[in-house]
Design a protein around this motif. Structure first.
Motif, PDB file in Angstrom:
ATOM      1  N   UNK A   1       0.802  -1.233   0.000  1.00  0.00           N
ATOM      2  CA  UNK A   1       0.000   0.000   0.000  1.00  0.00           C
ATOM      3  C   UNK A   1       0.833   1.280   0.000  1.00  0.00           C
ATOM      4  N   UNK A   2       2.038   1.223   0.541  1.00  0.00           N
ATOM      5  CA  UNK A   2       2.848   2.448   0.591  1.00  0.00           C
ATOM      6  C   UNK A   2       3.744   2.631  -0.639  1.00  0.00           C
ATOM      7  N   UNK A   3       3.598   1.761  -1.636  1.00  0.00           N
ATOM      8  CA  UNK A   3       4.371   1.936  -2.871  1.00  0.00           C
ATOM      9  C   UNK A   3       3.847   3.166  -3.614  1.00  0.00           C
ATOM     10  N   UNK A   4       4.709   4.120  -3.943  1.00  0.00           N
ATOM     11  CA  UNK A   4       4.230   5.311  -4.661  1.00  0.00           C
ATOM     12  C   UNK A   4       3.782   4.950  -6.074  1.00  0.00           C
ATOM     13  N   UNK A   5       2.934   5.753  -6.682  1.00  0.00           N
ATOM     14  CA  UNK A   5       2.507   5.484  -8.057  1.00  0.00           C
ATOM     15  C   UNK A   5       3.714   5.462  -8.992  1.00  0.00           C
ATOM     16  N   UNK A   6       3.746   4.467  -9.855  1.00  0.00           N
ATOM     17  CA  UNK A   6       4.853   4.331 -10.802  1.00  0.00           C
ATOM     18  C   UNK A   6       4.320   4.366 -12.219  1.00  0.00           C
ATOM     19  N   UNK A   7       5.007   5.102 -13.094  1.00  0.00           N
ATOM     20  CA  UNK A   7       4.586   5.149 -14.487  1.00  0.00           C
ATOM     21  C   UNK A   7       5.809   5.394 -15.369  1.00  0.00           C
ATOM     22  N   UNK A   8       5.728   4.966 -16.632  1.00  0.00           N
ATOM     23  CA  UNK A   8       6.847   5.207 -17.545  1.00  0.00           C
ATOM     24  C   UNK A   8       7.182   6.688 -17.639  1.00  0.00           C
ATOM     25  N   UNK A   9       8.474   6.969 -17.769  1.00  0.00           N
ATOM     26  CA  UNK A   9       8.944   8.346 -17.862  1.00  0.00           C
ATOM     27  C   UNK A   9       9.523   8.889 -16.575  1.00  0.00           C
ATOM     28  N   UNK A  10       9.272   8.188 -15.454  1.00  0.00           N
ATOM     29  CA  UNK A  10       9.780   8.667 -14.174  1.00  0.00           C
ATOM     30  C   UNK A  10      11.297   8.438 -14.079  1.00  0.00           C
ATOM     31  N   UNK A  11      11.963   9.355 -13.392  1.00  0.00           N
ATOM     32  CA  UNK A  11      13.395   9.216 -13.145  1.00  0.00           C
ATOM     33  C   UNK A  11      13.629   8.173 -12.053  1.00  0.00           C
ATOM     34  N   UNK A  12      14.679   7.401 -12.223  1.00  0.00           N
ATOM     35  CA  UNK A  12      14.987   6.350 -11.261  1.00  0.00           C
ATOM     36  C   UNK A  12      16.493   6.095 -11.301  1.00  0.00           C
ATOM     37  N   UNK A  13      17.039   5.572 -10.233  1.00  0.00           N
ATOM     38  CA  UNK A  13      18.459   5.223 -10.240  1.00  0.00           C
ATOM     39  C   UNK A  13      18.693   3.997  -9.373  1.00  0.00           C
ATOM     40  N   UNK A  14      19.756   3.272  -9.716  1.00  0.00           N
ATOM     41  CA  UNK A  14      20.202   2.116  -8.933  1.00  0.00           C
ATOM     42  C   UNK A  14      21.632   2.395  -8.473  1.00  0.00           C
ATOM     43  N   UNK A  15      21.862   2.249  -7.192  1.00  0.00           N
ATOM     44  CA  UNK A  15      23.202   2.422  -6.631  1.00  0.00           C
ATOM     45  C   UNK A  15      23.612   1.143  -5.925  1.00  0.00           C
ATOM     46  N   UNK A  16      24.917   0.946  -5.818  1.00  0.00           N
ATOM     47  CA  UNK A  16      25.420  -0.237  -5.133  1.00  0.00           C
ATOM     48  C   UNK A  16      26.810   0.006  -4.594  1.00  0.00           C
ATOM     49  N   UNK A  17      27.273  -0.924  -3.800  1.00  0.00           N
ATOM     50  CA  UNK A  17      28.618  -0.842  -3.242  1.00  0.00           C
ATOM     51  C   UNK A  17      29.549  -1.666  -4.142  1.00  0.00           C
ATOM     52  N   UNK A  18      30.537  -1.026  -4.768  1.00  0.00           N
ATOM     53  CA  UNK A  18      31.436  -1.756  -5.665  1.00  0.00           C
ATOM     54  C   UNK A  18      32.281  -2.782  -4.927  1.00  0.00           C
ATOM     55  N   UNK A  19      32.774  -3.727  -5.701  1.00  0.00           N
ATOM     56  CA  UNK A  19      33.627  -4.782  -5.188  1.00  0.00           C
ATOM     57  C   UNK A  19      34.820  -4.173  -4.445  1.00  0.00           C
TER      58      UNK A  19
END
Length: 325
Positions: free
Chosen positions: A41-59
């Motif tokens: 229920x707390x997932x915000x509305x998602x639609x194509x065109x929205x900005x998004x990013x994936x971050x991670x901790x490098x090896x």
């Protein structure tokens, strides 16, 4: 999971993420991501065109860095089998260069660098780093085709003129024209789960003939003028002839160089599966045993440690396969 998925710079979707996969390849311009989420229920509305990013901790490091950024939500798919789930397809923003079409007429003696500045300006894309590709290109008429098709035509012509090999990348700072194999840290691939080696004569050329574009004389068709013929390993592999029609080779010496560049024997590719090193990108150099190879494609499942599949080839094979065809 030591990865973060941030929507619109304010929504942290990480607690809802079930899996993340990424794919990068020299055969495509945009870095692609797939994110599987549990819908709450707390997932915000998602639609194509929205900005998004994936971050991670490098090896081998402790801090998060952007892995897929800036990116855009391209597709949203929702399924409900008792538990509602969502699959997001993401691309970095070079996808707009691949999915948009335009017509360009460029004069001779421009470099790929100069043309890339034009593409970026026309599509409002920030530039992070554009090295001088140096080689002057011929006059180009690009009719209705994707922007990336025009860009790659410039990069191929640069390589055919004896220039270096480049591939566009999107960085947080903007568009980069990356010279293949110039990554500062060359990872040594040691812990492999399996390795597959493929060697084939498919696509081989042991004899190459360069022809000037044929023309008619007095209404009669005449044979094309032979600019150069080069051979290699005919006795070993048999005669496999390729013909290049190319008016850009203005001299016999240039035609011979072009013909030699198209000679190719057995093509070898190596595919390895290994624990993920999440900063390896297509075009990077890696060390496998005594061989320094280029990454043709990488598909990864993010996690701890995660896994990756790399398709690898030698510099010469990559050049012939992608830049001289």
């Amino acid at each position: 999971m030591s990865y973060k998925v941030i929507l619109q710079d304010k929504y942290d979707l990480s607690p809802l993420v079930e899996s993340i996969s990424l794919r990068d390849s020299l055969e495509q311009v945009a870095y692609q991501g797939t994110v599987n989420l549990v819908v709450t229920p707390d997932l915000p509305p998602l639609s194509p065109g929205m900005a998004i990013r994936i971050s991670g901790i490098p090896y081998g490091m402790k801090d998060y860095v952007p892995l897929l950024h800036p990116a855009v939500v391209w597709e949203v798919e929702t399924a409900n089998n008792g538990v509602k789930k969502m699959t997001l397809t993401l691309y970095d923003r070079t996808v707009y260069l691949d999915k948009s079409e335009e017509e360009y007429l460029f004069p001779a003696k421009q470099t790929a660098t100069q043309r890339f500045k034009r593409y970026a300006a026309d599509w409002n894309i920030k530039i992070a780093h554009l090295p001088d590709t140096e080689k002057q290109l011929g006059r180009s008429v690009y009719r209705t085709q994707s922007i990336y098709a025009s860009m790659f035509a410039d990069l191929r012509e640069t390589a055919k003129a004896g220039g270096k090999l480049y591939h566009p990348r999107m960085l947080p700072a903007g568009l980069e024209l990356y010279e293949l194999g110039t990554n500062r840290e060359v990872y040594v691939l040691e812990t492999l789960t399996d390795t597959t080696q493929r060697r084939t004569l498919e696509g081989a050329a042991t004899k190459v003939k360069v022809l000037a574009t044929s023309a008619s004389e007095s209404g009669k068709e005449v044979p094309s003028k032979v600019m150069a013929i080069e051979e290699k390993d005919v006795a070993k592999y048999g005669q496999l002839q390729a013909i290049i029609q190319d008016d850009e080779a203005k001299s016999p010496a240039a035609a011979r160089e072009l013909a030699r560049s198209k000679l190719r024997g057995v093509q070898e590719t190596i595919t390895v599966n290994a624990p993920d090193i999440n900063t390896i990108r297509a075009g990077d150099a890696v060390q496998l045993g005594t061989m320094k190879l280029l990454v043709i494609s990488v598909s990864r499942e993010l996690g701890n440690p995660g896994s990756m599949t790399l398709e690898l080839g030698t510099y010469d094979d990559v050049k012939r396969r992608f830049y001289l065809e």
